[in-house]
Design a protein around this motif. Structure first.
Motif, PDB file in Angstrom:
ATOM      1  N   LYS A 137      -3.058  -2.767   1.136  1.00  0.00           N
ATOM      2  CA  LYS A 137      -2.440  -1.707   1.936  1.00  0.00           C
ATOM      3  C   LYS A 137      -1.076  -2.198   2.412  1.00  0.00           C
ATOM      4  CE  LYS A 137      -6.920  -0.240   3.681  1.00  0.00           C
ATOM      5  NZ  LYS A 137      -7.747  -0.085   4.893  1.00  0.00           N
ATOM      6  N   SER A 138      -0.082  -1.319   2.343  1.00  0.00           N
ATOM      7  CA  SER A 138       1.288  -1.725   2.663  1.00  0.00           C
ATOM      8  C   SER A 138       1.914  -0.873   3.751  1.00  0.00           C
ATOM      9  CB  SER A 138       2.172  -1.624   1.406  1.00  0.00           C
ATOM     10  OG  SER A 138       1.687  -2.461   0.392  1.00  0.00           O
ATOM     11  N   SER A 139       2.960  -1.426   4.352  1.00  0.00           N
ATOM     12  CA  SER A 139       3.792  -0.725   5.332  1.00  0.00           C
ATOM     13  C   SER A 139       5.055  -1.557   5.516  1.00  0.00           C
ATOM     14  CB  SER A 139       3.074  -0.511   6.659  1.00  0.00           C
ATOM     15  OG  SER A 139       3.845   0.340   7.498  1.00  0.00           O
ATOM     16  N   ILE A 168       5.884  -0.542  11.689  1.00  0.00           N
ATOM     17  CA  ILE A 168       6.445   0.737  12.118  1.00  0.00           C
ATOM     18  C   ILE A 168       5.469   1.875  11.836  1.00  0.00           C
ATOM     19  CG2 ILE A 168       8.822  -0.055  11.884  1.00  0.00           C
ATOM     20  CD1 ILE A 168       9.008   1.751   9.355  1.00  0.00           C
ATOM     21  N   SER A 169       4.467   1.631  11.007  1.00  0.00           N
ATOM     22  CA  SER A 169       3.381   2.578  10.763  1.00  0.00           C
ATOM     23  C   SER A 169       2.175   1.745  10.342  1.00  0.00           C
ATOM     24  CB  SER A 169       3.758   3.589   9.676  1.00  0.00           C
ATOM     25  OG  SER A 169       3.762   2.986   8.411  1.00  0.00           O
ATOM     26  N   PRO A 170       0.992   2.314  10.429  1.00  0.00           N
ATOM     27  CA  PRO A 170      -0.178   1.553   9.975  1.00  0.00           C
ATOM     28  C   PRO A 170      -0.059   1.177   8.493  1.00  0.00           C
ATOM     29  CG  PRO A 170      -0.839   3.500  11.210  1.00  0.00           C
ATOM     30  CD  PRO A 170       0.638   3.616  10.973  1.00  0.00           C
ATOM     31  N   LEU A 171      -0.838   0.191   8.079  1.00  0.00           N
ATOM     32  CA  LEU A 171      -0.900  -0.203   6.669  1.00  0.00           C
ATOM     33  C   LEU A 171      -1.675   0.881   5.928  1.00  0.00           C
ATOM     34  CD1 LEU A 171      -1.779  -3.923   7.330  1.00  0.00           C
ATOM     35  CD2 LEU A 171       0.288  -3.153   6.176  1.00  0.00           C
ATOM     36  N   LYS A 172      -0.969   1.902   5.441  1.00  0.00           N
ATOM     37  CA  LYS A 172      -1.648   3.051   4.840  1.00  0.00           C
ATOM     38  C   LYS A 172      -1.037   3.490   3.516  1.00  0.00           C
ATOM     39  CE  LYS A 172       1.064   6.391   7.525  1.00  0.00           C
ATOM     40  NZ  LYS A 172       1.002   7.439   8.536  1.00  0.00           N
ATOM     41  N   PHE A 173      -0.137   2.689   2.972  1.00  0.00           N
ATOM     42  CA  PHE A 173       0.528   3.060   1.740  1.00  0.00           C
ATOM     43  C   PHE A 173       0.101   2.152   0.594  1.00  0.00           C
ATOM     44  CE2 PHE A 173       3.433   4.096   5.256  1.00  0.00           C
ATOM     45  CZ  PHE A 173       3.482   5.479   5.095  1.00  0.00           C
ATOM     46  N   SER A 174       0.068   2.727  -0.616  1.00  0.00           N
ATOM     47  CA  SER A 174      -0.190   1.903  -1.801  1.00  0.00           C
ATOM     48  C   SER A 174       1.118   1.357  -2.352  1.00  0.00           C
ATOM     49  CB  SER A 174      -0.922   2.703  -2.875  1.00  0.00           C
ATOM     50  OG  SER A 174      -0.155   3.816  -3.294  1.00  0.00           O
ATOM     51  N   ILE A 175       2.209   2.084  -2.102  1.00  0.00           N
ATOM     52  CA  ILE A 175       3.531   1.652  -2.555  1.00  0.00           C
ATOM     53  C   ILE A 175       4.530   1.856  -1.428  1.00  0.00           C
ATOM     54  CG2 ILE A 175       5.456   2.141  -4.131  1.00  0.00           C
ATOM     55  CD1 ILE A 175       3.388   2.928  -6.239  1.00  0.00           C
ATOM     56  N   CYS A 176       5.326   0.826  -1.165  1.00  0.00           N
ATOM     57  CA  CYS A 176       6.460   0.904  -0.240  1.00  0.00           C
ATOM     58  C   CYS A 176       7.636   0.229  -0.933  1.00  0.00           C
ATOM     59  CB  CYS A 176       6.189   0.140   1.058  1.00  0.00           C
ATOM     60  SG  CYS A 176       4.942   0.842   2.120  1.00  0.00           S
ATOM     61  N   PHE A 177       8.726   0.957  -1.054  1.00  0.00           N
ATOM     62  CA  PHE A 177       9.929   0.365  -1.618  1.00  0.00           C
ATOM     63  C   PHE A 177      10.863  -0.042  -0.479  1.00  0.00           C
ATOM     64  CE2 PHE A 177       8.637   3.172  -5.200  1.00  0.00           C
ATOM     65  CZ  PHE A 177       8.461   2.184  -6.153  1.00  0.00           C
TER      66      PHE A 177
END
Length: 168
Positions: free
Chosen positions: A102-104, A113-122
C-alpha cells in the motif's frame, strides 16, 4: 579506494572504501554512505547502507534500496526506520512511501498526507500526485493535503504532469 582532499592537497578523509562522492551544497558532501562537512567531519551517524539526498532531505536505505529512513540536515530522523518497505526520494516536498503493498506520500515532516490506500503513486509534479487506489483500475490525482482533486476516472495516466498537462 578513494580519499577526499581539499584545494591545498590535504586529506580531509583518508583513502577508504569510497565508491561515491557527491556534492550536496556549499556545506556538505556525501562519501560512502555518510554525510560530511567540508572539513571532513561526519555530520551525523545512521545505520543505512546507502544514503541519497533530494529537496533538503536525506534518504537512507539498505543495500538493495529498501527499508528507507529519512533525515533532515542535522541527522534528525523524520521517519522511523522500518516504518516503510520502500520509499522514493522527495519531489516537490513529498516522497512516495509503501508498506505491505500500500502506498501514499509523506511530507518533509515525515507525516503521511493520506492513508496508505493506493496501489500506485507517482512522484509529485505541478503540485499534484498521480495515483491509483488499491483494487481499482482508474487513475486520478491528489494535492499536498491528500485530497483527491482530479477524480479517479481515467483508465490510463502518464506518471506526471508536464507544464500543467497530463496524458490520460
Amino acid at each position: 579506494w578513494y580519499g577526499v582532499i581539499n584545494l591545498e592537497g590535504d586529506y580531509i578523509i583518508k583513502p577508504e572504501h569510497i565508491d561515491e562522492f557527491k556534492r550536496i551544497n556549499d556545506d556538505y558532501f556525501l562519501a560512502r554512505a555518510d554525510l560530511f562537512d567540508y572539513n571532513g567531519n561526519k555530520v551525523f551517524e545512521h545505520s543505512s547502507e546507502k544514503i541519497g539526498y533530494s529537496n533538503e532531505i536525506f534518504r537512507g536505505t539498505d543495500y538493495y534500496g529498501k527499508h528507507p529512513e529519512y533525515f533532515d540536515y542535522q541527522g534528525n530522523p523524520i521517519t522511523k526506520k522500518g516504518s516503510y518497505d520502500e520509499g522514493k526520494p522527495f519531489h516537490e516536498d513529498f516522497a512516495v512511501v509503501s508498506f505491505k503493498g500500500k502506498s501514499s506520500y509523506i511530507n518533509k515532516a515525515g507525516k503521511l498526507i493520506s492513508p496508505l490506500k493506493f496501489s500506485i503513486c507517482f512522484n509529485f509534479s505541478n503540485d499534484l500526485g498521480v495515483v491509483k487506489k488499491l483494487n481499482e483500475s482508474k487513475y486520478g490525482a491528489i494535492n499536498g493535503n491528500g485530497e483527491i482533486v482530479i477524480p479517479m476516472e481515467y483508465a490510463n495516466a502518464e506518471s506526471r504532469f508536464q507544464e500543467g498537462l497530463l496524458a490520460v
